[in-house]
Design a protein around this motif. Sequence first.
Motif, PDB file in Angstrom:
ATOM      1  N   GLU A   1     -55.442  -0.330 -32.225  1.00  0.00           N
ATOM      2  CA  GLU A   1     -54.855  -0.453 -33.122  1.00  0.00           C
ATOM      3  C   GLU A   1     -53.739  -0.132 -33.932  1.00  0.00           C
ATOM      4  O   GLU A   1     -52.899  -0.251 -34.353  1.00  0.00           O
ATOM      5  CB  GLU A   1     -55.750  -1.473 -34.815  1.00  0.00           C
ATOM      6  CG  GLU A   1     -56.862  -2.593 -34.238  1.00  0.00           C
ATOM      7  CD  GLU A   1     -55.708  -3.339 -33.794  1.00  0.00           C
ATOM      8  OE1 GLU A   1     -55.365  -4.072 -34.138  1.00  0.00           O
ATOM      9  OE2 GLU A   1     -56.345  -4.422 -32.305  1.00  0.00           O
ATOM     10  N   GLY A   2     -54.198   1.422 -34.298  1.00  0.00           N
ATOM     11  CA  GLY A   2     -53.387   2.420 -34.884  1.00  0.00           C
ATOM     12  C   GLY A   2     -51.706   3.215 -33.672  1.00  0.00           C
ATOM     13  O   GLY A   2     -50.728   3.071 -34.422  1.00  0.00           O
ATOM     14  N   TYR A   3     -52.934   2.883 -32.286  1.00  0.00           N
ATOM     15  CA  TYR A   3     -51.497   3.244 -31.482  1.00  0.00           C
ATOM     16  C   TYR A   3     -50.429   1.434 -31.140  1.00  0.00           C
ATOM     17  O   TYR A   3     -49.307   2.121 -31.130  1.00  0.00           O
ATOM     18  CB  TYR A   3     -52.657   2.953 -30.251  1.00  0.00           C
ATOM     19  CG  TYR A   3     -51.314   3.441 -29.020  1.00  0.00           C
ATOM     20  CD1 TYR A   3     -50.877   4.012 -28.614  1.00  0.00           C
ATOM     21  CD2 TYR A   3     -51.151   2.382 -27.485  1.00  0.00           C
ATOM     22  CE1 TYR A   3     -49.887   4.858 -26.992  1.00  0.00           C
ATOM     23  CE2 TYR A   3     -50.155   2.674 -26.834  1.00  0.00           C
ATOM     24  CZ  TYR A   3     -50.174   3.974 -26.622  1.00  0.00           C
ATOM     25  OH  TYR A   3     -49.159   3.921 -25.531  1.00  0.00           O
TER      26      TYR A   3
ATOM     27  N   PRO B   1     -54.110   2.242 -25.622  1.00  0.00           N
ATOM     28  CA  PRO B   1     -54.584   2.467 -27.384  1.00  0.00           C
ATOM     29  C   PRO B   1     -56.015   2.956 -26.514  1.00  0.00           C
ATOM     30  O   PRO B   1     -56.134   3.917 -27.786  1.00  0.00           O
ATOM     31  CB  PRO B   1     -54.496   0.752 -27.262  1.00  0.00           C
ATOM     32  CG  PRO B   1     -53.620   0.477 -25.960  1.00  0.00           C
ATOM     33  CD  PRO B   1     -53.017   1.151 -24.750  1.00  0.00           C
ATOM     34  N   VAL B   2     -56.822   2.987 -25.978  1.00  0.00           N
ATOM     35  CA  VAL B   2     -58.201   3.545 -25.734  1.00  0.00           C
ATOM     36  C   VAL B   2     -58.091   5.121 -25.333  1.00  0.00           C
ATOM     37  O   VAL B   2     -58.583   5.672 -26.232  1.00  0.00           O
ATOM     38  CB  VAL B   2     -58.916   2.336 -24.315  1.00  0.00           C
ATOM     39  CG1 VAL B   2     -60.086   3.055 -23.946  1.00  0.00           C
ATOM     40  CG2 VAL B   2     -58.873   0.686 -24.096  1.00  0.00           C
ATOM     41  N   ARG B   3     -57.107   5.453 -24.574  1.00  0.00           N
ATOM     42  CA  ARG B   3     -57.313   7.481 -24.091  1.00  0.00           C
ATOM     43  C   ARG B   3     -56.486   7.092 -25.623  1.00  0.00           C
ATOM     44  O   ARG B   3     -57.197   8.155 -26.098  1.00  0.00           O
ATOM     45  CB  ARG B   3     -55.728   6.654 -22.957  1.00  0.00           C
ATOM     46  CG  ARG B   3     -55.534   8.750 -23.146  1.00  0.00           C
ATOM     47  CD  ARG B   3     -54.640   9.020 -21.610  1.00  0.00           C
ATOM     48  NE  ARG B   3     -55.389   8.834 -20.557  1.00  0.00           N
ATOM     49  CZ  ARG B   3     -54.995   7.551 -19.959  1.00  0.00           C
ATOM     50  NH1 ARG B   3     -53.800   7.308 -19.137  1.00  0.00           N
ATOM     51  NH2 ARG B   3     -55.286   7.413 -18.502  1.00  0.00           N
ATOM     52  N   PHE B   4     -55.572   6.947 -27.024  1.00  0.00           N
ATOM     53  CA  PHE B   4     -55.740   7.301 -27.896  1.00  0.00           C
ATOM     54  C   PHE B   4     -55.871   7.374 -28.572  1.00  0.00           C
ATOM     55  O   PHE B   4     -56.812   8.308 -29.794  1.00  0.00           O
ATOM     56  CB  PHE B   4     -54.221   6.512 -28.486  1.00  0.00           C
ATOM     57  CG  PHE B   4     -53.589   7.041 -29.731  1.00  0.00           C
ATOM     58  CD1 PHE B   4     -52.660   8.251 -29.620  1.00  0.00           C
ATOM     59  CD2 PHE B   4     -54.094   5.795 -30.730  1.00  0.00           C
ATOM     60  CE1 PHE B   4     -52.576   8.546 -31.188  1.00  0.00           C
ATOM     61  CE2 PHE B   4     -53.653   6.140 -32.044  1.00  0.00           C
ATOM     62  CZ  PHE B   4     -52.994   7.809 -32.319  1.00  0.00           C
ATOM     63  N   ALA B   5     -57.060   6.839 -29.260  1.00  0.00           N
ATOM     64  CA  ALA B   5     -58.354   6.295 -29.492  1.00  0.00           C
ATOM     65  C   ALA B   5     -59.246   7.440 -29.225  1.00  0.00           C
ATOM     66  O   ALA B   5     -60.118   8.156 -29.955  1.00  0.00           O
ATOM     67  CB  ALA B   5     -58.600   5.297 -29.340  1.00  0.00           C
TER      68      ALA B   5
ATOM     69  N   LEU C   1     -46.280  -3.551 -27.504  1.00  0.00           N
ATOM     70  CA  LEU C   1     -47.625  -3.659 -26.662  1.00  0.00           C
ATOM     71  C   LEU C   1     -48.115  -4.825 -27.069  1.00  0.00           C
ATOM     72  O   LEU C   1     -48.869  -5.062 -27.465  1.00  0.00           O
ATOM     73  CB  LEU C   1     -48.106  -2.310 -26.000  1.00  0.00           C
ATOM     74  CG  LEU C   1     -49.290  -1.929 -24.891  1.00  0.00           C
ATOM     75  CD1 LEU C   1     -48.098  -2.021 -23.596  1.00  0.00           C
ATOM     76  CD2 LEU C   1     -49.371  -1.077 -25.097  1.00  0.00           C
ATOM     77  N   THR C   2     -49.178  -5.901 -25.449  1.00  0.00           N
ATOM     78  CA  THR C   2     -49.552  -6.268 -25.340  1.00  0.00           C
ATOM     79  C   THR C   2     -51.361  -5.876 -25.776  1.00  0.00           C
ATOM     80  O   THR C   2     -51.737  -5.577 -24.965  1.00  0.00           O
ATOM     81  CB  THR C   2     -49.780  -7.503 -24.352  1.00  0.00           C
ATOM     82  OG1 THR C   2     -48.589  -8.038 -24.223  1.00  0.00           O
ATOM     83  CG2 THR C   2     -50.492  -8.096 -24.932  1.00  0.00           C
ATOM     84  N   ALA C   3     -52.132  -6.228 -26.228  1.00  0.00           N
ATOM     85  CA  ALA C   3     -53.380  -6.056 -26.944  1.00  0.00           C
ATOM     86  C   ALA C   3     -53.947  -6.071 -25.408  1.00  0.00           C
ATOM     87  O   ALA C   3     -55.250  -5.094 -24.998  1.00  0.00           O
ATOM     88  CB  ALA C   3     -53.709  -6.121 -28.002  1.00  0.00           C
TER      89      ALA C   3
END
Length: 146
Positions: A124-126, A73-77, A137-139
């Motif tokens: 959150e979008g990811y 998620p961080v990579r996507f952000a 996926l667990t945040a």
Amino acid sequence: MLLDPRGPRFAAALTTVVLAVALVTGSGWLVLAQAVVFALTAVHPRLGPYGLLFRVLVAPRLAPPAELEPVAPVRFAQLVGLAFATVGAAGWLAGVPLLGLVATAAALAAAFLNAAFGLCLGCEGYLAVRRLTGHPLTARVPVPPR
């Protein structure tokens, strides 16, 4: 791979400062520099410039994190931030200041939300896309005891 969630939040605080200065000065070059930071961090979030600063200067002074977050998620952000910063830099540098202003302000708003409130819009979008496609996926996950 899992990350200390305080690292991306620290990076968001630095990004907020950089993009705020860019908006005040109208510097497309500064927005472009932030785009490079987004790109490097998207490739490897732990080794992005702001992540390195966090790990070297800040993390040693903090207690161990209570939970960790996945890298995806961080990579996507970071990729979303890269897109906005690239458009913003192109706007400023091509003489289309309204485009530069709007794209840079959007990236600034997202960075500020993460820095101030821990709300990562890209993350959150990811996670929402993963849930919608049936691959949740667990945040965050608790740090296992040592």
